[in-house]
Motif scaffolding. Structure first.
Motif, mmCIF file in Angstrom:
data_model
loop_
_atom_site.group_PDB
_atom_site.id
_atom_site.type_symbol
_atom_site.label_atom_id
_atom_site.label_comp_id
_atom_site.label_asym_id
_atom_site.label_seq_id
_atom_site.Cartn_x
_atom_site.Cartn_y
_atom_site.Cartn_z
ATOM 1 N N HIS A 48 -10.728 -2.064 -10.294
ATOM 2 C CA HIS A 48 -10.116 -3.041 -9.433
ATOM 3 C C HIS A 48 -8.837 -2.628 -8.927
ATOM 4 O O HIS A 48 -7.584 -2.612 -9.851
ATOM 5 N N ALA A 49 -8.457 -2.106 -7.877
ATOM 6 C CA ALA A 49 -7.380 -1.797 -7.255
ATOM 7 C C ALA A 49 -6.649 -2.599 -6.461
ATOM 8 O O ALA A 49 -7.131 -3.311 -5.862
ATOM 9 N N ARG A 69 -13.516 -2.275 -6.659
ATOM 10 C CA ARG A 69 -12.997 -3.540 -6.030
ATOM 11 C C ARG A 69 -11.524 -2.869 -5.554
ATOM 12 O O ARG A 69 -11.072 -2.633 -6.427
ATOM 13 N N LEU A 70 -11.283 -3.439 -4.345
ATOM 14 C CA LEU A 70 -9.981 -3.016 -3.700
ATOM 15 C C LEU A 70 -9.570 -4.117 -2.844
ATOM 16 O O LEU A 70 -10.156 -4.602 -1.876
ATOM 17 N N VAL A 93 -14.172 -4.222 -0.701
ATOM 18 C CA VAL A 93 -12.917 -4.320 -0.178
ATOM 19 C C VAL A 93 -12.584 -5.970 0.662
ATOM 20 O O VAL A 93 -13.622 -6.315 1.030
ATOM 21 N N SER A 94 -11.685 -6.368 -0.028
ATOM 22 C CA SER A 94 -11.119 -7.653 0.452
ATOM 23 C C SER A 94 -9.519 -7.350 0.776
ATOM 24 O O SER A 94 -8.937 -6.492 0.475
ATOM 25 N N PHE A 95 -8.973 -8.728 1.734
ATOM 26 C CA PHE A 95 -7.698 -8.762 2.246
ATOM 27 C C PHE A 95 -7.035 -10.151 1.930
ATOM 28 O O PHE A 95 -7.643 -11.034 1.792
ATOM 29 N N CYS A 112 -5.555 -5.364 -12.736
ATOM 30 C CA CYS A 112 -5.725 -4.057 -11.807
ATOM 31 C C CYS A 112 -5.361 -2.727 -12.704
ATOM 32 O O CYS A 112 -4.433 -2.645 -13.576
ATOM 33 N N ASP A 113 -6.266 -1.753 -12.350
ATOM 34 C CA ASP A 113 -6.140 -0.449 -13.149
ATOM 35 C C ASP A 113 -5.578 0.420 -12.114
ATOM 36 O O ASP A 113 -5.793 1.701 -12.436
#
Length: 207
Positions: A48-49, A69-70, A93-95, A112-113
């Motif tokens: 999860h970035a 996931r970003l 990808v999400s915003f 977040c990693d």
């Protein structure tokens, strides 16, 4: 320099006037920066970035290849429209639209990693840089790298790139993190911050 963070109105106006106001899709400087940023993360996979300051999604699309996931964040909806289009079909990808640091995405602690902050910090006031660093420390997992990229040339923003990087890094150092990678290029600097569980390399270049 104006000591106040640039507002959403400024960024919306810039992106509506020109689809790519900084040439992030076309300039050699930008593509060199993407390549070197991704190089420091090569061989790593992230669950999860978080990308802060994604603009029109050029780095987002590249970074997504290494992330389950970003979440990409920008202040300007005009920029995010293009980012969503560019990243359509990319899984995970999400915003989020928000003026940082106050509208930081509502993530749980230690979610977040990886955190990437590219060409954002110097648009913020000194107080807001410290506040953003505190938010990042809250959502960062132990061992998660925080990658900073900052333009170091002349600017009319609240801080220079070097000042902004130092403020953010010093806030992280107060939480026992340290710089594990520091490189200076012709027009920008690239810093990676991580925790005491990550040994600092012997060839570290001080900021």
């Amino acid at each position: 320099m104006n000591a106040t963070s640039w507002s959403r109105t400024v960024f919306e106006r810039l992106h509506k006037r020109r689809p790519d106001p900084w040439g992030v899709a076309t300039r050699t400087y930008e593509h060199d920066k993407y390549r070197r940023t991704l190089a420091v993360l090569s061989g790593q996979r992230f669950h999860h970035a978080l990308e802060l300051g994604c603009s029109i999604g050029m780095m987002t699309a590249r970074l997504a290849r290494q992330c389950d996931r970003l979440l990409a964040v920008d202040v300007a909806e005009a920029a995010l429209i293009r980012a969503r289009h560019r990243c359509a079909g990319l899984p995970g990808v999400s915003f989020h639209r928000g003026q940082l640091p106050d509208a930081f995405p509502p993530l749980p602690a230690h979610a977040c990693d990886l955190i990437v902050i590219s060409e954002l910090l110097y648009f913020l006031s000194r107080r807001d840089i410290r506040s953003l660093a505190a938010h990042c420390l809250r959502v960062r997992q132990a061992g998660a790298p925080v990658v900073l990229v900052n333009w170091t040339g002349p600017t009319d923003t609240p801080c220079t790139g070097n000042e902004a990087a130092r403020l953010f890094i010093n806030t992280c150092r107060a939480a026992d993190l340290h710089v594990t990678h520091a490189r200076r290029y012709a027009h920008y600097r690239l810093d990676v911050i991580n925790g005491p569980e990550t040994p600092e390399p012997a060839n570290h270049t001080p900021d």
